[in-house]
Design a protein around this motif. Structure first.
Motif, PDB file in Angstrom:
ATOM      1  N   ALA A 253     -18.361 -11.622 -19.609  1.00 36.41           N
ATOM      2  CA  ALA A 253     -17.397 -11.784 -20.702  1.00 36.41           C
ATOM      3  C   ALA A 253     -17.871 -12.788 -21.741  1.00 36.41           C
ATOM      4  O   ALA A 253     -17.532 -12.664 -22.927  1.00 36.41           O
ATOM      5  CB  ALA A 253     -16.044 -12.216 -20.142  1.00 36.41           C
ATOM      6  N   PHE A 254     -18.670 -13.762 -21.333  1.00 38.67           N
ATOM      7  CA  PHE A 254     -19.096 -14.827 -22.249  1.00 38.67           C
ATOM      8  C   PHE A 254     -19.894 -14.288 -23.428  1.00 38.67           C
ATOM      9  O   PHE A 254     -19.861 -14.866 -24.516  1.00 38.67           O
ATOM     10  CB  PHE A 254     -19.919 -15.872 -21.488  1.00 38.67           C
ATOM     11  CG  PHE A 254     -20.321 -17.050 -22.336  1.00 38.67           C
ATOM     12  CD1 PHE A 254     -19.439 -18.082 -22.571  1.00 38.67           C
ATOM     13  CD2 PHE A 254     -21.591 -17.121 -22.904  1.00 38.67           C
ATOM     14  CE1 PHE A 254     -19.800 -19.169 -23.355  1.00 38.67           C
ATOM     15  CE2 PHE A 254     -21.962 -18.194 -23.695  1.00 38.67           C
ATOM     16  CZ  PHE A 254     -21.054 -19.226 -23.921  1.00 38.67           C
ATOM     17  N   GLN A 255     -20.589 -13.172 -23.242  1.00 37.68           N
ATOM     18  CA  GLN A 255     -21.398 -12.618 -24.336  1.00 37.68           C
ATOM     19  C   GLN A 255     -20.529 -12.149 -25.501  1.00 37.68           C
ATOM     20  O   GLN A 255     -21.014 -11.971 -26.621  1.00 37.68           O
ATOM     21  CB  GLN A 255     -22.262 -11.467 -23.838  1.00 37.68           C
ATOM     22  CG  GLN A 255     -21.494 -10.237 -23.387  1.00 37.68           C
ATOM     23  CD  GLN A 255     -22.375  -9.168 -22.807  1.00 37.68           C
ATOM     24  OE1 GLN A 255     -23.252  -8.643 -23.482  1.00 37.68           O
ATOM     25  NE2 GLN A 255     -22.159  -8.843 -21.543  1.00 37.68           N
ATOM     26  N   ILE A 256     -19.242 -11.937 -25.248  1.00 42.19           N
ATOM     27  CA  ILE A 256     -18.337 -11.506 -26.307  1.00 42.19           C
ATOM     28  C   ILE A 256     -18.183 -12.593 -27.362  1.00 42.19           C
ATOM     29  O   ILE A 256     -17.977 -12.300 -28.547  1.00 42.19           O
ATOM     30  CB  ILE A 256     -16.965 -11.119 -25.716  1.00 42.19           C
ATOM     31  CG1 ILE A 256     -17.125  -9.923 -24.768  1.00 42.19           C
ATOM     32  CG2 ILE A 256     -15.960 -10.796 -26.811  1.00 42.19           C
ATOM     33  CD1 ILE A 256     -15.853  -9.550 -24.021  1.00 42.19           C
TER      34      ILE A 256
ATOM     35  N   LEU B 275     -20.561 -13.326 -34.686  1.00 42.63           N
ATOM     36  CA  LEU B 275     -21.477 -12.539 -35.514  1.00 42.63           C
ATOM     37  C   LEU B 275     -20.710 -11.540 -36.377  1.00 42.63           C
ATOM     38  O   LEU B 275     -20.965 -11.427 -37.586  1.00 42.63           O
ATOM     39  CB  LEU B 275     -22.470 -11.802 -34.619  1.00 42.63           C
ATOM     40  CG  LEU B 275     -23.503 -10.900 -35.297  1.00 42.63           C
ATOM     41  CD1 LEU B 275     -24.410 -11.713 -36.199  1.00 42.63           C
ATOM     42  CD2 LEU B 275     -24.326 -10.142 -34.244  1.00 42.63           C
ATOM     43  N   PHE B 276     -19.764 -10.826 -35.777  1.00 38.16           N
ATOM     44  CA  PHE B 276     -18.976  -9.842 -36.519  1.00 38.16           C
ATOM     45  C   PHE B 276     -18.152 -10.517 -37.615  1.00 38.16           C
ATOM     46  O   PHE B 276     -18.004  -9.980 -38.719  1.00 38.16           O
ATOM     47  CB  PHE B 276     -18.041  -9.083 -35.574  1.00 38.16           C
ATOM     48  CG  PHE B 276     -17.185  -8.059 -36.266  1.00 38.16           C
ATOM     49  CD1 PHE B 276     -17.685  -6.800 -36.565  1.00 38.16           C
ATOM     50  CD2 PHE B 276     -15.875  -8.355 -36.639  1.00 38.16           C
ATOM     51  CE1 PHE B 276     -16.902  -5.854 -37.209  1.00 38.16           C
ATOM     52  CE2 PHE B 276     -15.086  -7.419 -37.288  1.00 38.16           C
ATOM     53  CZ  PHE B 276     -15.598  -6.164 -37.576  1.00 38.16           C
TER      54      PHE B 276
ATOM     55  N   ALA C 212     -21.054  -3.598 -29.380  1.00 34.66           N
ATOM     56  CA  ALA C 212     -21.444  -4.389 -28.217  1.00 34.66           C
ATOM     57  C   ALA C 212     -20.243  -5.109 -27.600  1.00 34.66           C
ATOM     58  O   ALA C 212     -20.182  -5.281 -26.373  1.00 34.66           O
ATOM     59  CB  ALA C 212     -22.521  -5.398 -28.607  1.00 34.66           C
ATOM     60  N   VAL C 213     -19.289  -5.542 -28.423  1.00 29.31           N
ATOM     61  CA  VAL C 213     -18.063  -6.158 -27.898  1.00 29.31           C
ATOM     62  C   VAL C 213     -17.310  -5.165 -27.021  1.00 29.31           C
ATOM     63  O   VAL C 213     -16.829  -5.494 -25.928  1.00 29.31           O
ATOM     64  CB  VAL C 213     -17.160  -6.651 -29.049  1.00 29.31           C
ATOM     65  CG1 VAL C 213     -15.755  -6.977 -28.529  1.00 29.31           C
ATOM     66  CG2 VAL C 213     -17.761  -7.888 -29.705  1.00 29.31           C
ATOM     67  N   PHE C 214     -17.198  -3.933 -27.492  1.00 24.92           N
ATOM     68  CA  PHE C 214     -16.527  -2.890 -26.722  1.00 24.92           C
ATOM     69  C   PHE C 214     -17.239  -2.674 -25.385  1.00 24.92           C
ATOM     70  O   PHE C 214     -16.602  -2.605 -24.322  1.00 24.92           O
ATOM     71  CB  PHE C 214     -16.487  -1.594 -27.535  1.00 24.92           C
ATOM     72  CG  PHE C 214     -15.857  -0.432 -26.824  1.00 24.92           C
ATOM     73  CD1 PHE C 214     -14.584  -0.534 -26.283  1.00 24.92           C
ATOM     74  CD2 PHE C 214     -16.538   0.772 -26.705  1.00 24.92           C
ATOM     75  CE1 PHE C 214     -14.002   0.551 -25.615  1.00 24.92           C
ATOM     76  CE2 PHE C 214     -15.965   1.856 -26.051  1.00 24.92           C
ATOM     77  CZ  PHE C 214     -14.700   1.740 -25.500  1.00 24.92           C
ATOM     78  N   GLY C 215     -18.564  -2.590 -25.420  1.00 22.91           N
ATOM     79  CA  GLY C 215     -19.335  -2.397 -24.194  1.00 22.91           C
ATOM     80  C   GLY C 215     -19.206  -3.564 -23.241  1.00 22.91           C
ATOM     81  O   GLY C 215     -19.078  -3.370 -22.016  1.00 22.91           O
ATOM     82  N   ALA C 216     -19.232  -4.791 -23.777  1.00 23.05           N
ATOM     83  CA  ALA C 216     -19.109  -5.981 -22.930  1.00 23.05           C
ATOM     84  C   ALA C 216     -17.727  -6.056 -22.282  1.00 23.05           C
ATOM     85  O   ALA C 216     -17.588  -6.487 -21.128  1.00 23.05           O
ATOM     86  CB  ALA C 216     -19.370  -7.234 -23.756  1.00 23.05           C
ATOM     87  N   THR C 217     -16.707  -5.637 -23.024  1.00 19.91           N
ATOM     88  CA  THR C 217     -15.348  -5.623 -22.474  1.00 19.91           C
ATOM     89  C   THR C 217     -15.247  -4.645 -21.310  1.00 19.91           C
ATOM     90  O   THR C 217     -14.634  -4.945 -20.273  1.00 19.91           O
ATOM     91  CB  THR C 217     -14.331  -5.233 -23.572  1.00 19.91           C
ATOM     92  OG1 THR C 217     -14.443  -6.149 -24.660  1.00 19.91           O
ATOM     93  CG2 THR C 217     -12.913  -5.274 -23.032  1.00 19.91           C
TER      94      THR C 217
END
Length: 564
Positions: free
Chosen positions: A199-202, A208-209, A110-115
């Protein structure tokens, strides 16, 4: 044996404190889930965003003029194709490699997708980015509820799920208010207005990670893969206070080990395709359960919440609110929405799942019809030049939307997510929950793709469609969905033993089975170990005849009317 890391919180905390610590991880994941849902409402109304993506331009009054509603809806809905794919993958990966690794994988993905979303330069880029981000969300949604329920005690599961979804809607509220604040930056025309909220969702994803590695794996999964010493240790830390052993953890461990032994006999028959069609599930009717959870999630979206969540600014503009007013009114709606979820925490286990859905559907259907009618009067008043009348009826329409979201938060928000965790046998619980996420993905994707088209073509009449869907769910729930409240998983196997799809036949057959085979109900209620670890009811050692007759939690395909 693989040793548990010395940095794991399981070595430092016990019982309630350990459960609270563990539950904070699903809470963070659910918060991200809510934030990600609410985020697109503000993003869709950012001038630089819809101009760059090419589905709208700014009108003379400052409002967006949609030129390609299909593209607008497609950018939003492709995310749900990703969640569908992620749910299937997450269910499989979680059963094979464990809950902790799956959560970490979902967060990283999800971090990759959000980026990618944050850096999107055109609609093709954004579509691909949202698809990737959706896969990460689907992985998390498929496994996080499973990990939480496998560590929690039976008596706290329903309430805990309701509390989780309070945090889910809190995430929606945070997204709205961040976007409202960003909308004032450089008169709302900067890229920052939409890139920063994405970006804030990262931030929660990185947290979490980072922290999930310090938490214990599910004791059920550990036992399933043969790491029994670790499983026993985790259970002891979860159930015992360390001062005087009650035998509770050991009894629960023995129950889990017995279930695992039964499940292994049927492992080959438990895959997604077999589950969908109920192949070799016998009297457990797994296929029927899959259909129930998928359609419950689809209807959760079609009763109106998907449209209201993502397109609430559009709905408020239909009701006559100005651009400057829409932002803070939509944000205020999310606050009342969040508070309403607390109602479900106290009512869900008292009145049951079915009655929770009933009263929600009735109230939601009425207020959406009223919202549509009041909006129409407001629009007509504006065209007639009667601004006072327009403001009055527009305010009434907005109040109905507030009442709708509050009722949804108290009713339909939680039940479709709780039901899959309750009605599936233990062996297929993770994959059963994945089917629920699939239904949610289909409902959301289907509706968010159509919403722009519907609002463009039908305007406020779109709300009438949502209202009608609410009333359709009443006979649907009454006829097809058995009550799961206050029934154990073994009792669910009895409840779904009927060959009829109708709820009244299921209940009638359930009562008949109780009368004819009271020992099966006793075995189902007490489990098959020395002590039911969550009720402290002592049973006879080695008494597994009832469990074998039912197929236990394992989905045993050899259940027959001889035993039932």
């Amino acid at each position: 044996m693989e040793k548990i890391s010395r940095f794991n919180v399981v070595h430092r905390l016990r019982k309630r404190n350990l459960l609270i610590a563990i539950n904070s991880v699903p809470a963070l994941s659910i918060f991200f889930f809510g934030y990600d849902q609410g985020m697109m409402a503000g993003v869709n109304n950012a001038v630089e965003y819809y101009t760059r993506m090419g589905f709208a331009h700014e009108g003379e009054d400052g409002e967006p003029v949609i030129t390609d509603s299909l593209l607008q809806g497609g950018i939003v809905s492709v995310y749900y194709l990703g969640t569908l794919l992620g749910a299937f993958f997450g269910g499989w990966f979680g059963d094979k490699y464990g809950r902790i690794k799956t959560i970490a994988l979902g967060a990283a993905w999800a971090v990759f997708g959000a980026t990618l979303q944050t850096s999107a330069m055109n609609h093709n880029w954004m579509i691909c980015a949202r698809l990737i981000n959706g896969v990460g969300t689907g992985i998390l949604n498929a496994i996080v509820p499973v990990w939480a329920t496998e560590t929690a005690e039976h008596t706290s599961r329903g309430k805990f799920v309701a509390i989780e979804f309070t945090l889910n809607i809190f995430g929606v509220a945070v997204a709205y208010w961040i976007e409202y604040g960003c909308s004032f930056y450089q008169n709302g025309e900067s890229q920052f207005v939409w890139r920063f909220p994405i970006a804030f969702q990262i931030v929660p994803l990185l947290i979490l990670f980072g922290i999930v590695w310090f938490f214990p794996e599910s004791p059920r999964w550990l036992c399933k893969v043969g790491r029994e010493d670790e499983s026993r240790y985790v259970l002891e830390r979860l159930r015992e206070d360390g001062l005087q052993s009650t035998g509770r953890a050991e009894a629960e461990f023995q129950d889990i080990r017995n279930i695992v032994e039964l499940e292994r006999k049927n492992a080959k028959s438990q895959n997604y395709l077999y589950m969908l069609f109920g192949y070799k599930s016998g009297k457990l009717h797994t296929g029927r359960r899959v259909q129930l959870v998928v359609w419950l999630q689809i209807m959760q979206e079609w009763i109106g919440i998907a449209g209201v969540t993502v397109y609430s600014p559009t709905i408020f503009r239909i009701a006559g609110l100005t651009r400057g007013t829409v932002g803070w009114v939509a944000g205020l709606n999310t606050i009342t929405y969040t508070l309403s979820t607390l109602v479900c925490v106290y009512t869900l286990d008292r009145i049951g799942r079915r009655w929770t859905l009933y009263w929600g559907s009735v109230v939601q259907g009425i207020v959406l019809f009223l919202a549509g009618g009041l909006s129409r009067v407001s629009i007509d008043a504006v065209e007639a030049g009667n601004q006072g009348r327009a403001d009055a009826f527009g305010g009434g329409a907005v109040a109905m939307i507030f009442l709708f979201t509050m009722t949804f938060g108290a009713t339909w928000l939680t039940v479709p997510w709780l039901y899959p965790a309750e009605i599936f046998p233990l062996e297929v619980r993770a994959r059963g929950n994945a089917w629920g996420v699939v239904g949610w993905s289909i409902g959301n994707g289907w509706l968010t793709l159509l919403c722009p088209v519907m609002f463009e073509a039908l305007n406020e009449k779109t709300l009438y469609i949502f209202a009608a869907c609410n009333f359709i769910t009443i006979p649907m729930v009454y006829c097809l969905y058995p009550e799961s409240n206050q029934r154990t998983l073994e009792e669910m196997n009895l409840l779904f033993a009927s060959d009829s799809i109708w709820n009244w036949d299921a209940e009638k057959n359930y009562k008949l089975l109780i009368e004819q085979n009271p020992e099966l109900v006793q075995a189902a209620a007490r489990g098959h170990g020395m002590v039911d670890p969550e009720r402290n009811i002592r049973t006879q050692p080695g008494n597994m005849s009832g469990m074998k007759a039912l197929g236990s939690d394992s989905g045993d395909e050899k259940v027959s009317t001889q035993h039932l």
